[in-house]
Design a protein around this motif. Structure first.
Motif, PDB file in Angstrom:
ATOM      1  N   HIS A 138      12.226  34.114  69.930  1.00 29.13           N
ATOM      2  CA  HIS A 138      13.050  33.331  70.837  1.00 29.13           C
ATOM      3  C   HIS A 138      13.641  34.132  71.992  1.00 29.13           C
ATOM      4  CE1 HIS A 138      17.005  34.465  69.001  1.00 29.13           C
ATOM      5  NE2 HIS A 138      16.335  34.500  67.889  1.00 29.13           N
ATOM      6  N   VAL A 193      14.119  34.940  75.959  1.00 29.53           N
ATOM      7  CA  VAL A 193      14.110  34.138  77.168  1.00 29.53           C
ATOM      8  C   VAL A 193      12.923  34.566  78.018  1.00 29.53           C
ATOM      9  CG1 VAL A 193      15.351  33.626  79.302  1.00 29.53           C
ATOM     10  CG2 VAL A 193      16.611  33.839  77.141  1.00 29.53           C
ATOM     11  N   THR A 194      12.100  33.598  78.430  1.00 32.92           N
ATOM     12  CA  THR A 194      10.917  33.932  79.200  1.00 32.92           C
ATOM     13  C   THR A 194      10.944  33.242  80.557  1.00 32.92           C
ATOM     14  OG1 THR A 194       9.608  32.058  78.387  1.00 32.92           O
ATOM     15  CG2 THR A 194       9.608  34.074  77.048  1.00 32.92           C
ATOM     16  N   ASP A 247       9.821  29.649  80.258  1.00 34.42           N
ATOM     17  CA  ASP A 247      10.885  28.716  79.880  1.00 34.42           C
ATOM     18  C   ASP A 247      11.739  28.365  81.095  1.00 34.42           C
ATOM     19  OD1 ASP A 247      10.196  28.552  77.207  1.00 34.42           O
ATOM     20  OD2 ASP A 247      11.458  30.247  76.628  1.00 34.42           O
ATOM     21  N   GLN A 248      12.057  29.367  81.901  1.00 33.92           N
ATOM     22  CA  GLN A 248      12.865  29.123  83.093  1.00 33.92           C
ATOM     23  C   GLN A 248      12.164  28.160  84.049  1.00 33.92           C
ATOM     24  OE1 GLN A 248      16.255  30.513  84.203  1.00 33.92           O
ATOM     25  NE2 GLN A 248      15.685  28.521  85.038  1.00 33.92           N
ATOM     26  N   ILE A 263       9.986  25.862  83.173  1.00 29.95           N
ATOM     27  CA  ILE A 263      10.019  24.540  82.556  1.00 29.95           C
ATOM     28  C   ILE A 263      11.354  23.863  82.820  1.00 29.95           C
ATOM     29  CG2 ILE A 263      10.060  23.322  80.336  1.00 29.95           C
ATOM     30  CD1 ILE A 263       8.057  25.402  79.316  1.00 29.95           C
ATOM     31  N   TYR A 291      15.138  20.586  78.707  1.00 29.74           N
ATOM     32  CA  TYR A 291      16.125  21.293  77.890  1.00 29.74           C
ATOM     33  C   TYR A 291      15.955  20.938  76.412  1.00 29.74           C
ATOM     34  CZ  TYR A 291      18.576  23.282  81.850  1.00 29.74           C
ATOM     35  OH  TYR A 291      18.884  24.036  82.956  1.00 29.74           O
ATOM     36  N   ARG A 316      13.063  20.132  75.078  1.00 29.98           N
ATOM     37  CA  ARG A 316      11.825  20.824  74.687  1.00 29.98           C
ATOM     38  C   ARG A 316      12.076  22.306  74.439  1.00 29.98           C
ATOM     39  NH1 ARG A 316       6.546  21.530  78.675  1.00 29.98           N
ATOM     40  NH2 ARG A 316       5.517  23.165  77.453  1.00 29.98           N
ATOM     41  N   VAL A 317      12.769  22.963  75.354  1.00 31.85           N
ATOM     42  CA  VAL A 317      13.015  24.397  75.201  1.00 31.85           C
ATOM     43  C   VAL A 317      13.943  24.665  74.013  1.00 31.85           C
ATOM     44  CG1 VAL A 317      14.040  26.438  76.289  1.00 31.85           C
ATOM     45  CG2 VAL A 317      12.551  24.927  77.622  1.00 31.85           C
ATOM     46  N   THR A 324      11.767  24.372  70.885  1.00 34.61           N
ATOM     47  CA  THR A 324      10.888  25.548  70.792  1.00 34.61           C
ATOM     48  C   THR A 324      11.671  26.788  70.411  1.00 34.61           C
ATOM     49  OG1 THR A 324       9.446  24.601  72.498  1.00 34.61           O
ATOM     50  CG2 THR A 324       9.222  26.958  72.052  1.00 34.61           C
ATOM     51  N   HIS A 325      12.873  26.893  70.963  1.00 34.73           N
ATOM     52  CA  HIS A 325      13.718  28.054  70.703  1.00 34.73           C
ATOM     53  C   HIS A 325      14.076  28.155  69.221  1.00 34.73           C
ATOM     54  CE1 HIS A 325      16.005  31.257  72.588  1.00 34.73           C
ATOM     55  NE2 HIS A 325      17.016  30.963  71.810  1.00 34.73           N
TER      56      HIS A 325
END
Length: 225
Positions: A23, A25-26, A29-30, A32, A41, A43-44, A47-48
């Motif tokens: 998990h 921060v990528t 993700d940013q 998305i 948010y 979705r992330v 996934t997180h």
């Protein structure tokens, strides 16, 4: 016994490096979040949680200690309330901390649960703390860890609270999706005579994983990586 310990050590060597990278921060993700609106948010957040192996390891340890569905539901609810409080509250008020230190404490929660499940407190002739209270406390810490991750994103100023709530909703969805197979596997394993060996092996893995994750996070703190 020695074979089981060797198997646990092998799992530890193979998977701890992956757990340490869980998990993060990528930039993907940013991107998305930048383009996907509030649904992004959710979705992330989901996934997180699904890739947040430290959170899932702790929950696995909690479920291993419980037998009835009502107990599982009660403890997971307390954990969820705890992490909702700090995830929403800390993010909204801008309270944060070094993510390596927060994740190091989360790693200790994994170590703690494995140690407790293995009867560590009894062996030390010390009364173990109230489990429901500890699960709630660790829920607060886990939520703060999720908050530090969320605050690492550029969230902008529009719909700020809605974004936090959607991320939190995603976390809950991810937690449910992850817990379904975990509860199923543990419940099914209780019916087999090999369950005591399985129980010992998994909880030893929690202890070793907690130590490994703690060392990984402290290394990251002191080196800045």
């Amino acid at each position: 016994m020695h074979l089981r310990l060797r198997q646990v050590l092998l799992l530890f060597v193979l998977f701890v490096p992956l757990l340490g990278l869980a998990h993060d921060v990528t930039s993907a993700d940013q991107e998305i979040l930048r383009n996907g609106g509030l649904w992004a948010y959710i979705r992330v957040g989901a996934t997180h949680m699904l890739t947040g192996y430290d959170h899932l390891l702790f929950l696995t340890g909690v479920i291993f200690f419980l037998k009835g569905f009502k107990d599982i539901l009660m403890f997971i609810t307390v954990f969820t309330i705890g992490h909702c409080i700090t995830l929403i509250g800390a993010t909204y008020t801008g309270i944060t901390a070094n993510e390596h230190l927060v994740d190091a404490v989360i790693a200790l929660s994994v170590l703690y649960k494995g140690f407790e499940n293995l009867g560590g407190f009894e062996k030390l002739k010390v009364k173990s703390p109230n489990l429901l209270l500890m699960v709630g406390l660790f829920g607060l810490i886990h939520g703060f860890g999720l908050s530090t991750r969320l605050q690492s994103f550029d969230m902008g100023e529009e719909q700020f609270l809605a974004k936090i709530l959607c991320f939190n909703l995603g976390v809950e969805v991810g937690q449910i999706l992850a817990l379904i197979p975990i509860v199923f596997i543990i419940t099914l394993s209780r019916k087999h005579k090999q369950f005591p060996a399985f129980y010992q092996a998994v909880n030893w893995y929690l202890v070793l994983a907690g130590i490994g994750l703690f060392a990984y996070q402290m290394y990251g703190y002191f080196t800045g990586h």
